[in-house]
Design a protein around this motif. Structure first.
Motif, short mmCIF file in Angstrom:
data_model
loop_
_atom_site.label_atom_id
_atom_site.label_comp_id
_atom_site.label_asym_id
_atom_site.label_seq_id
_atom_site.Cartn_x
_atom_site.Cartn_y
_atom_site.Cartn_z
N PRO A 251 -16.46 -24.41 -5.76
CA PRO A 251 -16.82 -23.96 -4.41
C PRO A 251 -15.79 -22.98 -3.85
N LEU A 252 -16.28 -22.03 -3.09
CA LEU A 252 -15.41 -21.05 -2.44
C LEU A 252 -14.78 -21.66 -1.19
N LEU A 253 -13.47 -21.48 -1.03
CA LEU A 253 -12.75 -22.08 0.09
C LEU A 253 -12.23 -21.00 1.03
N GLN A 254 -11.92 -21.40 2.27
CA GLN A 254 -11.41 -20.44 3.24
C GLN A 254 -10.10 -19.80 2.78
N GLU A 255 -9.24 -20.60 2.14
CA GLU A 255 -7.97 -20.03 1.68
C GLU A 255 -8.17 -19.00 0.58
N ASP A 256 -9.27 -19.12 -0.19
CA ASP A 256 -9.58 -18.08 -1.18
C ASP A 256 -9.84 -16.75 -0.48
N LEU A 257 -10.66 -16.80 0.57
CA LEU A 257 -10.99 -15.57 1.31
C LEU A 257 -9.75 -14.98 1.96
N GLN A 258 -8.89 -15.81 2.48
CA GLN A 258 -7.66 -15.32 3.11
C GLN A 258 -6.74 -14.66 2.09
N ARG A 259 -6.63 -15.28 0.91
CA ARG A 259 -5.77 -14.72 -0.13
C ARG A 259 -6.33 -13.40 -0.64
N TRP A 260 -7.65 -13.35 -0.86
CA TRP A 260 -8.26 -12.11 -1.34
C TRP A 260 -8.14 -11.00 -0.30
N SER A 261 -8.33 -11.34 0.96
CA SER A 261 -8.22 -10.36 2.03
C SER A 261 -6.82 -9.74 2.04
N ALA A 262 -5.79 -10.59 1.98
CA ALA A 262 -4.42 -10.09 2.00
C ALA A 262 -4.15 -9.21 0.78
N SER A 263 -4.70 -9.60 -0.38
CA SER A 263 -4.50 -8.82 -1.59
C SER A 263 -5.15 -7.44 -1.47
N ILE A 264 -6.37 -7.40 -0.92
CA ILE A 264 -7.08 -6.12 -0.77
C ILE A 264 -6.34 -5.21 0.20
N VAL A 265 -5.85 -5.78 1.30
CA VAL A 265 -5.11 -4.98 2.27
C VAL A 265 -3.88 -4.36 1.61
N GLY A 266 -3.16 -5.15 0.81
CA GLY A 266 -1.99 -4.63 0.12
C GLY A 266 -2.34 -3.52 -0.86
N GLU A 267 -3.41 -3.71 -1.62
CA GLU A 267 -3.81 -2.71 -2.60
C GLU A 267 -4.34 -1.45 -1.92
N LEU A 268 -4.99 -1.62 -0.77
CA LEU A 268 -5.50 -0.46 -0.04
C LEU A 268 -4.37 0.48 0.35
N GLY A 269 -3.26 -0.11 0.80
CA GLY A 269 -2.13 0.73 1.21
C GLY A 269 -1.64 1.61 0.08
N VAL A 270 -1.48 1.01 -1.10
CA VAL A 270 -1.00 1.77 -2.26
C VAL A 270 -2.03 2.79 -2.71
N THR A 271 -3.31 2.37 -2.77
CA THR A 271 -4.37 3.25 -3.24
C THR A 271 -4.55 4.46 -2.33
N LEU A 272 -4.59 4.22 -1.03
CA LEU A 272 -4.78 5.31 -0.09
C LEU A 272 -3.59 6.27 -0.10
N ALA A 273 -2.40 5.75 -0.30
CA ALA A 273 -1.22 6.62 -0.36
C ALA A 273 -1.32 7.56 -1.56
N ASP A 274 -1.76 7.02 -2.71
CA ASP A 274 -1.90 7.86 -3.91
C ASP A 274 -3.06 8.84 -3.76
N ALA A 275 -4.22 8.32 -3.34
CA ALA A 275 -5.41 9.18 -3.23
C ALA A 275 -5.24 10.22 -2.12
N GLY A 276 -4.47 9.88 -1.09
CA GLY A 276 -4.28 10.79 0.03
C GLY A 276 -3.58 12.07 -0.35
N ARG A 277 -2.84 12.06 -1.45
CA ARG A 277 -2.17 13.29 -1.89
C ARG A 277 -3.18 14.34 -2.34
N LEU A 278 -4.34 13.87 -2.82
CA LEU A 278 -5.39 14.79 -3.25
C LEU A 278 -6.46 14.99 -2.19
N HIS A 279 -6.69 13.96 -1.38
CA HIS A 279 -7.75 14.02 -0.37
C HIS A 279 -7.15 13.59 0.97
N ALA A 280 -6.62 14.56 1.70
CA ALA A 280 -5.93 14.25 2.95
C ALA A 280 -6.86 13.62 3.99
#
Length: 336
Positions: A251-280
């Motif tokens: 079963p999916l738990l609330q803490e799973d969603l919280q952990r995944w959310s935090a992970s996506i937010v962290g990865e978004l920062g890195v991804t957007l910083a890299d992609a932003g060099r090509l697509h401002a």
């Protein structure tokens, strides 16, 4: 048989392509478990060794070696030894080791019978550094796992589940394995059907884009098929019954969603910083994307968690005869 000269192991290891510790000073090498493999046509020592470095964590490796007057040599340079090791799995044999046993397994599902030619040719692949891969009779590929971790290797666990418990066949099917049971237990080797003339999905995609210069309908159809095969893989994983603890959906738990959310937010920062060099223009979307990802933590949990590939990207799929195949279920290499 001449016993191994353990004092020569550090030099022997540093000469092997698969040894990952070449850059670090070795403090000591010890044998954790071993077995004299007297296999008729070939005799050698299969040893599980622990390498302790001056700095960092110790590592365990598997080696197959023979002592000669000239020094230690790899037994797998001898075709007869390769065939003998493969036959351990093919015949489901067991060999006692110092503290356990080496157990061969041949997957006895209805469609795993592999018609192997005689004599069985041996071809060594030089593309893999961390393990040793051998193609036998151009029908089976055997991977000798060099750097060992305790317990069941996910590639064996997943491959066996897919081959014996599901009808999913969009993968080079696992047909056999060697496992070490006992205190130093680990998966030693895996045998899969060999897929000739296959190209990995990343190379295939790059070549298609070079040829077509645009996203053609044919290429998009290929990508839809890849998505469909992935959906079928996930359905296969989700099909496990409640008694199969390694694969049964949870079963999916609330803490799973919280952990995944935090992970996506962290990865978004890195991804957007890299992609932003090509697509401002991506920069003005940052706040909205991060806010969207954070909302995931507040969603009411529903559905179930299932096993996944663990390291899925286009380099982990093969394109062969207009079909997609998933492989390498070992997971992210940097994780235990």
């Amino acid at each position: 048989m001449i016993p191994l000269d353990l004092t020569k192991l550090p030099d022997f290891l540093k000469a092997q392509r698969w040894f990952a510790g070449k850059a670090w000073p070795i403090k000591s090498v010890s044998v954790v478990d071993h077995v004299i493999m007297d296999l008729g046509t070939c005799t050698f020592t299969l040893a599980i060794i622990e390498v302790v470095y001056e700095l960092g964590n110790p590592e365990r490796y598997q080696l197959q070696a023979r002592q000669t007057p000239e020094g230690l040599v790899s037994a797998l340079e001898d075709d007869e030894c390769v065939r003998a090791v493969f036959n351990l799995a093919r015949e489901g044999r067991q060999v006692a080791s110092g503290s356990g046993r080496v157990v061969g397994e041949w997957i006895a599902s209805t469609d795993s019978g592999v018609a192997l030619p005689e004599p069985l040719s041996v071809r060594r692949l030089n593309v893999e550094q961390s393990n040793t891969s051998l193609v036998l009779g151009e029908r089976v590929i055997v991977k000798i796992i060099r750097k060992l971790e305790a317990g069941v290797n996910p590639e064996y666990e997943v491959g066996r589940f897919l081959a014996t418990k599901t009808s999913f066949r969009a993968t080079p099917q696992l047909v056999g394995a060697l496992n070490l049971e006992g205190p130093a237990g680990a998966t030693l080797a895996l045998a899969h059907r060999f897929v000739p003339d296959a190209v990995d999905g990343w190379k295939y995609t790059l070549e298609r884009l070079r040829q077509e210069k645009a996203l053609s309908n044919g290429f998009l159809t290929d990508m839809r098929e890849l998505g469909a095969r992935l959906g079928e893989l996930h359905k296969a994983f989700a099909s496990a019954g409640p008694d199969d603890l390694a694969f049964s959906p949870e079963p999916l738990l609330q803490e799973d969603l919280q952990r995944w959310s935090a992970s996506i937010v962290g990865e978004l920062g890195v991804t957007l910083a890299d992609a932003g060099r090509l697509h401002a223009d991506l920069e003005h979307k940052r706040d909205g994307l991060i806010a969207y990802a954070k909302r995931l933590a507040q969603v009411a949990p529903s559905g179930q968690k299932i096993r996944i590939h663990g390291d899925l990207h286009l380099g982990q799929v093969l394109r062969s005869q207009n079909e997609w195949l998933f492989f390498d279920f070992e997971g992210e290499p940097s994780r235990s």
